[in-house]
Design an enzyme around this catalytic site. Sequence first.
Site, PDB file in Angstrom:
ATOM      1  N   TRP A 146      61.008 -14.710  88.892  1.00 20.47           N
ATOM      2  CA  TRP A 146      61.454 -15.765  87.976  1.00 20.47           C
ATOM      3  C   TRP A 146      62.181 -16.867  88.717  1.00 20.47           C
ATOM      4  O   TRP A 146      61.998 -18.052  88.431  1.00 20.47           O
ATOM      5  CB  TRP A 146      62.263 -15.192  86.820  1.00 20.47           C
ATOM      6  N   ASP A 197      69.682 -18.926  84.844  1.00 18.40           N
ATOM      7  CA  ASP A 197      68.657 -18.449  83.924  1.00 18.40           C
ATOM      8  C   ASP A 197      69.094 -17.051  83.486  1.00 18.40           C
ATOM      9  O   ASP A 197      69.040 -16.099  84.264  1.00 18.40           O
ATOM     10  CB  ASP A 197      67.299 -18.392  84.646  1.00 18.40           C
ATOM     11  N   LYS A 220      64.230 -11.767  74.287  1.00 17.33           N
ATOM     12  CA  LYS A 220      64.680 -10.462  74.815  1.00 17.33           C
ATOM     13  C   LYS A 220      65.919  -9.993  74.044  1.00 17.33           C
ATOM     14  O   LYS A 220      65.884  -8.997  73.353  1.00 17.33           O
ATOM     15  CB  LYS A 220      64.943 -10.555  76.304  1.00 17.33           C
TER      16      LYS A 220
HETATM   17  C1  PLP Z   1      64.293 -14.220  83.810  1.00 20.61           C
HETATM   18  C2  PLP Z   1      63.213 -14.952  83.089  1.00 20.61           C
HETATM   19  N1  PLP Z   1      63.135 -16.285  83.213  1.00 20.61           N
HETATM   20  C3  PLP Z   1      62.183 -16.986  82.585  1.00 20.61           C
HETATM   21  C4  PLP Z   1      61.223 -16.381  81.817  1.00 20.61           C
HETATM   22  C5  PLP Z   1      60.151 -17.216  81.159  1.00 20.61           C
HETATM   23  O1  PLP Z   1      60.487 -17.387  79.841  1.00 20.61           O
HETATM   24  P1  PLP Z   1      59.565 -18.149  78.811  1.00 20.61           P
HETATM   25  O2  PLP Z   1      58.309 -17.361  78.676  1.00 20.61           O
HETATM   26  O3  PLP Z   1      60.417 -18.163  77.581  1.00 20.61           O
HETATM   27  O4  PLP Z   1      59.323 -19.514  79.332  1.00 20.61           O
HETATM   28  C6  PLP Z   1      61.259 -14.995  81.644  1.00 20.61           C
HETATM   29  C7  PLP Z   1      60.244 -14.329  80.796  1.00 20.61           C
HETATM   30  O5  PLP Z   1      60.080 -13.156  80.758  1.00 20.61           O
HETATM   31  C8  PLP Z   1      62.273 -14.269  82.309  1.00 20.61           C
HETATM   32  O6  PLP Z   1      62.332 -12.939  82.191  1.00 20.61           O
END
Ligand code: PLP
Length: 359
Positions: free
Chosen positions: A102, A171, A195
Amino acid sequence: MSRAYNFFAGPATLPLEVLEEAQAHLTDYQGIGYSIMEASHRGKAYDAVHSEAIANTKELLGIGDDYSVIFMTGGASMQFALVPMNLRAPGQTADYTNSGAWAAKAIKEAQILGDTTVVADTGKDLPARMPKMSEISESANSAYFHITSNETISGTRWTEFPDTKAPLVADMSSEILSRPIDVGKFGLIYAGAQKNLGPSGVTLVIIRNDLAERAPATLPTIMRYATHVSKNSLFNTPPTFPIYILMLVTRWLKNNGGLAAVAQENEAKAGKLYAAIDASDFYRGTAAVEDRSVMNVTWRLPSEELEAKFVAEATAANMVGLKGHRSVGGIRASIYNSFPAEGVDALVQFMSDFEAANG
Ligand SMILES: Cc1ncc(COP(=O)(O)O)c(C=O)c1O
């Protein structure tokens, strides 16, 4: 039909009480004659939902008046782009820690948009781990310092948040509201809802007010944090139903003792799974012990065949979503705030039985 123990990483399990409350009001919200989904985002009924969602979030996290809580769309992935677009001025760099999949996605967007410094890279380390501040030197002209507080795929977290010179941006998608934090340490926090907060479709952003004003004049109105702060997240039509569920989830958290209480439960749940992994030679944890996530517990079995068998038999036993992310394989149990303790006990028992039969 009984509800499964849902270990999916997101969208993920929600509190049953919340689902039942939403169901009870689905066609007629509190006597108004229509659903909250069908209500104007500028009407009285939705206004109360919107205000409570913000108030609950502020209360749970102890957020002061120097910060704003806003609701946006586009997921955490949109924030990967909006953060550099809003916060990094020409001539500045932005420091990023690469701690896994991520973080790497956030870095990719920041690099497309301008000067980006990767100050630490543990993305490929095994066991998976978070960088340590002692390994990092911050850039002199960094607009902010970005971390991924919990890596959902590898199952690691920043147990202690770093002290940084530049405003800390995090994040927190996969651990928001799972433990008390000092928001004052951060310049900006963002999290997709799917989540710990509710269904997908809404993104929570907590921003220090002075940072919302930084965006360059060329940035379109809808992409500016300042727009959403000044319009109280009603610049355009917000995702009203996801915000309604987020309101119910935050109310549920408040009624259950807030973040200190849920953090204790989360530690206890994760502790049981890590104890089961550590007590066995059959199961092997994939995250460094000091950086283990309390939300996403990851481990391997002796072979991929056994991992596939484990997942199939667990699914047959009503425990779903245990397959590790396709990029890393293995097993992952996502045990967010509303994942029930009994589900963890059931999984620990299943692990013991599976080892006895296959070890
Ligand atoms: C730590 C983290 N950041 C970003 C995301 C991406 O999120 P989104 O699908 O809401 O853009 C996720 C998705 O699982 C994640 O776990």
